[in-house]
Design a protein around this motif. Structure first.
Motif, mmCIF file in Angstrom:
data_model
loop_
_atom_site.group_PDB
_atom_site.id
_atom_site.type_symbol
_atom_site.label_atom_id
_atom_site.label_comp_id
_atom_site.label_asym_id
_atom_site.label_seq_id
_atom_site.Cartn_x
_atom_site.Cartn_y
_atom_site.Cartn_z
ATOM 1 N N LYS A 52 -28.444 -9.726 -34.571
ATOM 2 C CA LYS A 52 -29.077 -8.400 -34.631
ATOM 3 C C LYS A 52 -28.078 -7.299 -34.949
ATOM 4 N N PRO A 53 -26.900 -7.236 -34.279
ATOM 5 C CA PRO A 53 -25.934 -6.188 -34.620
ATOM 6 C C PRO A 53 -25.455 -6.243 -36.070
ATOM 7 N N VAL A 54 -25.264 -7.456 -36.619
ATOM 8 C CA VAL A 54 -24.780 -7.525 -37.998
ATOM 9 C C VAL A 54 -25.878 -7.119 -38.976
ATOM 10 N N GLU A 55 -27.133 -7.415 -38.642
ATOM 11 C CA GLU A 55 -28.237 -6.957 -39.491
ATOM 12 C C GLU A 55 -28.342 -5.437 -39.479
ATOM 13 N N GLU A 56 -28.115 -4.834 -38.309
ATOM 14 C CA GLU A 56 -28.125 -3.372 -38.217
ATOM 15 C C GLU A 56 -26.970 -2.774 -39.016
ATOM 16 N N LEU A 57 -25.813 -3.428 -38.966
ATOM 17 C CA LEU A 57 -24.652 -2.948 -39.728
ATOM 18 C C LEU A 57 -24.933 -3.033 -41.227
ATOM 19 N N LEU A 58 -25.455 -4.170 -41.691
ATOM 20 C CA LEU A 58 -25.726 -4.336 -43.116
ATOM 21 C C LEU A 58 -26.788 -3.359 -43.601
ATOM 22 N N ALA A 59 -27.743 -3.049 -42.735
ATOM 23 C CA ALA A 59 -28.780 -2.078 -43.104
ATOM 24 C C ALA A 59 -28.155 -0.724 -43.436
ATOM 25 N N LYS A 60 -27.100 -0.368 -42.712
ATOM 26 C CA LYS A 60 -26.415 0.899 -42.991
ATOM 27 C C LYS A 60 -25.627 0.832 -44.301
ATOM 28 N N PHE A 61 -25.079 -0.346 -44.627
ATOM 29 C CA PHE A 61 -24.360 -0.499 -45.880
ATOM 30 C C PHE A 61 -25.313 -0.542 -47.077
ATOM 31 N N LEU A 62 -26.591 -0.780 -46.824
ATOM 32 C CA LEU A 62 -27.580 -0.766 -47.894
ATOM 33 C C LEU A 62 -28.063 0.642 -48.217
ATOM 34 N N GLN A 63 -27.662 1.617 -47.423
ATOM 35 C CA GLN A 63 -28.050 2.996 -47.656
ATOM 36 C C GLN A 63 -27.182 3.617 -48.762
ATOM 37 N N PRO A 64 -27.657 4.708 -49.392
ATOM 38 C CA PRO A 64 -26.871 5.352 -50.465
ATOM 39 C C PRO A 64 -25.478 5.792 -50.032
ATOM 40 N N ASN A 65 -25.322 6.199 -48.762
ATOM 41 C CA ASN A 65 -24.013 6.602 -48.248
ATOM 42 C C ASN A 65 -23.585 5.632 -47.150
ATOM 43 N N PRO A 66 -22.928 4.520 -47.520
ATOM 44 C CA PRO A 66 -22.522 3.525 -46.527
ATOM 45 C C PRO A 66 -21.496 4.094 -45.556
ATOM 46 N N PRO A 67 -21.411 3.546 -44.345
ATOM 47 C CA PRO A 67 -20.482 4.086 -43.345
ATOM 48 C C PRO A 67 -19.015 3.894 -43.691
ATOM 49 N N MET A 68 -18.744 2.954 -44.613
ATOM 50 C CA MET A 68 -17.348 2.652 -44.921
ATOM 51 C C MET A 68 -17.243 2.085 -46.332
ATOM 52 N N ARG A 69 -16.166 2.427 -47.011
ATOM 53 C CA ARG A 69 -15.837 1.843 -48.309
ATOM 54 C C ARG A 69 -14.436 1.262 -48.219
ATOM 55 N N ASP A 350 -27.759 -8.434 -53.596
ATOM 56 C CA ASP A 350 -28.432 -9.536 -52.917
ATOM 57 C C ASP A 350 -28.270 -10.793 -53.767
ATOM 58 N N ILE A 351 -27.440 -11.730 -53.299
ATOM 59 C CA ILE A 351 -27.174 -12.950 -54.057
ATOM 60 C C ILE A 351 -27.710 -14.180 -53.331
ATOM 61 N N THR A 352 -28.732 -13.996 -52.496
ATOM 62 C CA THR A 352 -29.299 -15.090 -51.715
ATOM 63 C C THR A 352 -29.937 -16.125 -52.638
ATOM 64 N N PRO A 353 -29.501 -17.382 -52.589
ATOM 65 C CA PRO A 353 -30.150 -18.422 -53.395
ATOM 66 C C PRO A 353 -31.600 -18.610 -52.972
ATOM 67 N N SER A 354 -32.442 -18.965 -53.907
ATOM 68 C CA SER A 354 -33.874 -19.107 -53.611
ATOM 69 C C SER A 354 -34.151 -20.155 -52.552
ATOM 70 N N GLU A 355 -33.304 -21.190 -52.473
ATOM 71 C CA GLU A 355 -33.543 -22.273 -51.513
ATOM 72 C C GLU A 355 -32.974 -21.975 -50.131
ATOM 73 N N PHE A 356 -32.270 -20.842 -49.981
ATOM 74 C CA PHE A 356 -31.660 -20.506 -48.694
ATOM 75 C C PHE A 356 -32.568 -19.528 -47.956
ATOM 76 N N ALA A 358 -32.291 -18.888 -44.280
ATOM 77 C CA ALA A 358 -31.818 -18.499 -42.947
ATOM 78 C C ALA A 358 -31.614 -16.992 -42.822
ATOM 79 N N HIS A 359 -31.009 -16.372 -43.824
ATOM 80 C CA HIS A 359 -30.763 -14.934 -43.799
ATOM 81 C C HIS A 359 -30.368 -14.497 -45.206
ATOM 82 N N LYS A 360 -30.250 -13.208 -45.401
ATOM 83 C CA LYS A 360 -29.831 -12.669 -46.685
ATOM 84 C C LYS A 360 -28.312 -12.860 -46.872
#
Length: 376
Positions: A52-69, A350-356, A358-360
């Protein structure tokens, strides 16, 4: 303006193996790119704090202004001279000529042009002070041209040599170790070599002192956001190792976070914005799937439309997903050193293979760049 930091990765006696698409297991690059660093870092964030925490972190990196570069990693080298100990930080040479770079009639002869251009073109990485002078300061000088010509002839002496311009490869050595692969079904053996990179080190009392290694830059809009968790995840990555051949002990490092002024006072000038005529040089990989954004980057320079305004290289990025025999989707990204007339932003791909299922799976194309002045 957000906060800039520099992170040094000290590998000590640990070798590294950074394979890239197309060069095979036998070869290793001396540095790791921003997308690989980001993926390894986030993976260890997930190991420490859960799904859950890593999904929340990635959600922020998906925004136009990510928290870190973050930038890609580049070489640093400790340099001892007669007056003091200093650190040379290397940056990728931008893919445009610096201001005052001579062309044709500015030189005594075409032969001189070819003589110094041969060495200039071979300088894929420049020491920080030369990078700053060429691309943010006074620019290229006739003395530089002469010294590069002398270097082509094998006897360079001058400011470029004193700055470590020609010493990039002295920071590390390549070596190969023999390996044997055994087929699980037939027990047939296959003999091969794997290349490793060893950064310079020396014995320091009862310990080891790193004389060279890798560093990367971090730019964060909110310096306090997730910083403690990210530092912990990077420390875990150092214990686990980055790159390939980790089961053989490769890629182990210790991370040291520094404010720019503590790394070198010059860094604060390097990251400082220039005037509105400045271009931007990538120090990370960059990806965007928005056609309108790419058209602006490649074609626009204020009111002057010219397809030659940008200079860039394309890097194919692929590979295998670590938790299973699954091929990642291949994408094409702009490489470090690429130059654009406006600041690139980038995003996660998003480079998730179609057969995978478990997660993005994401590859970072979030851009980090530095302002430069170039020859038009």
């Amino acid at each position: 303006m957000g906060k800039w930091q520099l992170v040094k990765l000290n590998f000590g006696r640990s070798s590294v193996h950074f394979g890239e698409l197309g060069i095979g297991m036998e070869e290793s690059k001396e540095r790791v790119r921003s997308d690989t660093l980001f993926s390894a870092w986030v993976s260890n964030y997930a190991r420490l704090f859960g799904k859950k925490p890593v999904e929340e972190l990635l959600a922020k990196f998906l925004q136009p202004n990510p928290p870190m570069r973050i930038s890609s990693t580049f070489i640093y080298r400790e340099c001892k001279n007669n007056t003091k100990n200093s650190t040379i930080f290397y940056l990728p040479r931008p893919l445009k000529f610096p201001t005052n770079y001579p062309h044709g009639g500015d030189l005594d002869s075409k032969k001189d042009d070819l003589a110094f251009f041969k060495t200039y073109k071979s300088l894929n990485y420049l020491p920080l002070d030369i990078w700053h002078r060429w691309y943010q300061g006074e620019g290229f000088t006739q003395e530089d041209a002469k010294e590069l010509t002398d270097k082509t002839k094998g006897n360079a002496k001058g400011k470029l040599k004193e700055a470590g311009t020609f010493d990039y490869k002295e920071a590390f050595k390549n070596h190969k170790l023999p390996k044997v692969a055994i087929d699980r079904t037939t027990s047939a053996t296959n003999f091969y070599h794997t290349e490793y990179v060893q950064f310079n080190w020396e014995q320091n009392g009862s310990g080891v002192k790193s004389l060279s290694g890798l560093y990367f830059l971090v730019y964060s809009e909110d310096a306090n956001q997730h910083i403690e968790e990210l530092e912990a995840a990077l420390n875990l990555l150092g214990e686990q190792g980055i790159g390939g051949e980790r089961s053989s002990g490769a890629g182990l490092f210790q991370a040291k976070w520094l404010d720019l002024k503590d790394a070198s006072p010059l860094w604060e000038n390097v990251v400082k914005p220039l005037d509105d005529k400045a271009y931007q040089c990538l120090i990370s990989l960059f990806w965007d799937d928005d056609k309108s954004n790419l058209e602006r980057l490649i074609e626009d320079k204020k009111d002057n439309l010219d397809n030659s305004q940008s200079s860039y290289e394309i890097q194919e990025r692929g590979g295998w997903y670590s938790d299973g025999n699954i091929r990642r989707q291949m994408i094409r990204m702009f490489a470090e050193g690429s130059v654009f007339p406006i600041e690139p932003q980038g995003k996660l791909a998003d480079i998730t293979p179609s057969e995978f299922k478990a997660h993005k799976i994401y590859r970072s194309g979030i851009a980090l760049s530095l302002p430069i002045k170039v020859q038009i």
